[in-house]
Design an enzyme around this catalytic site. Structure first.
Site, short mmCIF file in Angstrom:
data_model
loop_
_atom_site.label_atom_id
_atom_site.label_comp_id
_atom_site.label_asym_id
_atom_site.label_seq_id
_atom_site.Cartn_x
_atom_site.Cartn_y
_atom_site.Cartn_z
N LYS A 77 -10.74 -12.13 -76.23
CA LYS A 77 -11.48 -10.91 -75.89
C LYS A 77 -10.97 -10.34 -74.58
CE LYS A 77 -13.98 -12.42 -72.22
NZ LYS A 77 -13.82 -11.86 -70.85
N PRO B 78 -4.53 -17.41 -73.57
CA PRO B 78 -4.24 -18.01 -72.27
C PRO B 78 -5.40 -18.87 -71.75
CG PRO B 78 -3.63 -15.69 -72.27
CD PRO B 78 -4.37 -15.95 -73.55
N VAL B 79 -5.06 -20.01 -71.14
CA VAL B 79 -6.06 -20.89 -70.55
C VAL B 79 -6.45 -20.35 -69.17
CG1 VAL B 79 -6.50 -23.24 -69.73
CG2 VAL B 79 -5.16 -22.88 -71.81
N ALA B 80 -7.76 -20.29 -68.91
CA ALA B 80 -8.27 -19.75 -67.64
C ALA B 80 -7.66 -18.39 -67.35
CB ALA B 80 -7.99 -20.72 -66.50
N GLY B 81 -7.58 -17.56 -68.39
CA GLY B 81 -6.96 -16.25 -68.25
C GLY B 81 -7.92 -15.08 -68.31
N MET C 298 -9.85 -14.41 -70.91
CA MET C 298 -9.88 -13.93 -72.29
C MET C 298 -10.74 -14.81 -73.19
SD MET C 298 -6.00 -12.51 -72.80
CE MET C 298 -6.53 -11.36 -74.09
N GLY D 90 -10.83 -18.06 -73.95
CA GLY D 90 -10.21 -18.99 -74.89
C GLY D 90 -11.08 -20.19 -75.21
N GLY D 91 -11.73 -20.78 -74.21
CA GLY D 91 -12.61 -21.92 -74.47
C GLY D 91 -13.80 -21.54 -75.32
N ALA E 42 -13.88 -19.05 -77.41
CA ALA E 42 -13.37 -18.78 -78.75
C ALA E 42 -13.24 -20.06 -79.55
CB ALA E 42 -12.02 -18.07 -78.64
N ASP F 203 -19.94 -16.28 -73.59
CA ASP F 203 -18.99 -15.53 -74.41
C ASP F 203 -18.89 -16.04 -75.84
OD1 ASP F 203 -18.36 -13.96 -72.21
OD2 ASP F 203 -16.60 -15.14 -71.66
#
Length: 304
Positions: free
Chosen positions: A16, A99-102, A104, A106-107, A109, A141
């Site tokens: 996201k 991306p990790v810790a980006g 967006m 990711g975790g 998701a 999120d």
């Protein structure tokens, strides 16, 4: 209960970006009230979930991703199993592209994908709102990662209202060499506000109006993120990334969530390709990706 699936379940879940992120004052519980516009883009993590003797989580890609129940996907499997009164006996394999810790999600998701995949594997015929309740308890999120598309999030971001988005938006994502901790970015925002800056972002309605027109230039003009000044403060090179993207022809640029990924909005696919090529040679970011949104949230894409 729906029919259980014998073989592995494969789930795809998108990243996201936040087109609009207004952050309220820090509350006594440590959280900040948010008003945000989430937008799911076609950068995906894929999870393969299989029956196993015990819960395990393995990740291909970055080596600094937590494993087991320290990973949100593992926590999600355990939370769903608890709801169903069973053991979370699954092996979760995550192929990471987000991306990790980006900034967006990711975790989050991966947690949403684990909920969808485990529900399918176990034949749990739960409505989406029931999964949404579990998702909200896992992280702010996670509910949006279940639904995808474009949506307004309020509260901590977990209360969602779908948004009309008439046309696809084309993005260039600039990935940074550095990482930013979400708590650290919020703490820096609180510090900046204590010393009198920065100004707060405007109301969300202007962004919703822009999305309804389908005009990417109008969307670009209304992009805003209260966390961006804090991200710039912690990683000043992000200013150069945004500037390089604008100089390359982007309609607008914004730090995604708490960063450090920078999302640059292009007029069309050809413009996105040109911006990506120029940005890749600018020396202001580690790598670039082209993406399109909105796309649906976590979905089963294969079984057996």
């Amino acid at each position: 209960m729906a029919r259980e699936v014998r073989g592995p379940v494969r789930v795809r879940v998108p990243a996201k970006i936040n087109l609009h992120l207004a952050v309220g004052a820090r509350q006594p519980n440590g959280y900040h009230d948010l008003v945000t516009v989430f937008h799911a883009v076609d950068v995906y993590d894929e999870l393969v979930i299989s029956r196993a003797q015990r819960l395990s989580v393995r990740t291909s890609g970055p080596h600094d991703v937590p494993t087991g129940t320290k990973n949100l996907a593992g926590a999600a499997a355990r939370a769903l199993a608890l709801r169903l009164g069973m053991k979370a006996s699954v092996a979760i394999e995550i192929a990471k592209q987000i991306p990790v810790a980006g900034g967006m999600a990711g975790g989050s998701a991966d947690a949403a994908a684990a909920l969808v995949g485990c529900a399918a594997l176990w034949g749990a015929d739960l409505p989406r709102d029931a999964l949404g309740e579990i998702a909200a308890a896992l992280g702010s999120d996670v509910p949006f990662a279940l639904s995808g598309g474009t949506a307004v999030g309020t509260g901590r971001g977990e209360r969602l209202s779908p948004v009309l988005s008439r046309t696809p938006l084309h993005w260039v994502l600039a990935l940074s060499d550095g990482q930013l901790s979400t708590p650290a970015v919020y703490a820096e925002l609180d510090r900046l506000r204590q010393i009198g800056s920065p100004p707060r972002t405007g109301a969300v309605q202007a962004m919703l109006t822009a999305l309804a027109t389908g005009d990417p230039a109008m969307v670009a003009a209304e992009m805003s993120n209260d966390l961006q000044p804090a991200a710039f403060s912690l990683l000043p090179e992000l200013r150069r990334t945004v500037r390089a993207g604008l100089d390359a022809g982007a309609l607008g640029g914004i730090v995604s969530g708490s960063g450090p990924t920078v999302a640059l909005l292009a007029a069309d696919p050809a413009s996105a390709a040109g911006i990506a090529a120029e940005l890749a040679g600018s020396g202001t970011c580690r790598s670039v990706r082209i993406a399109t949104g909105p796309v649906p949230g976590a979905r089963v894409v294969g079984t057996g």
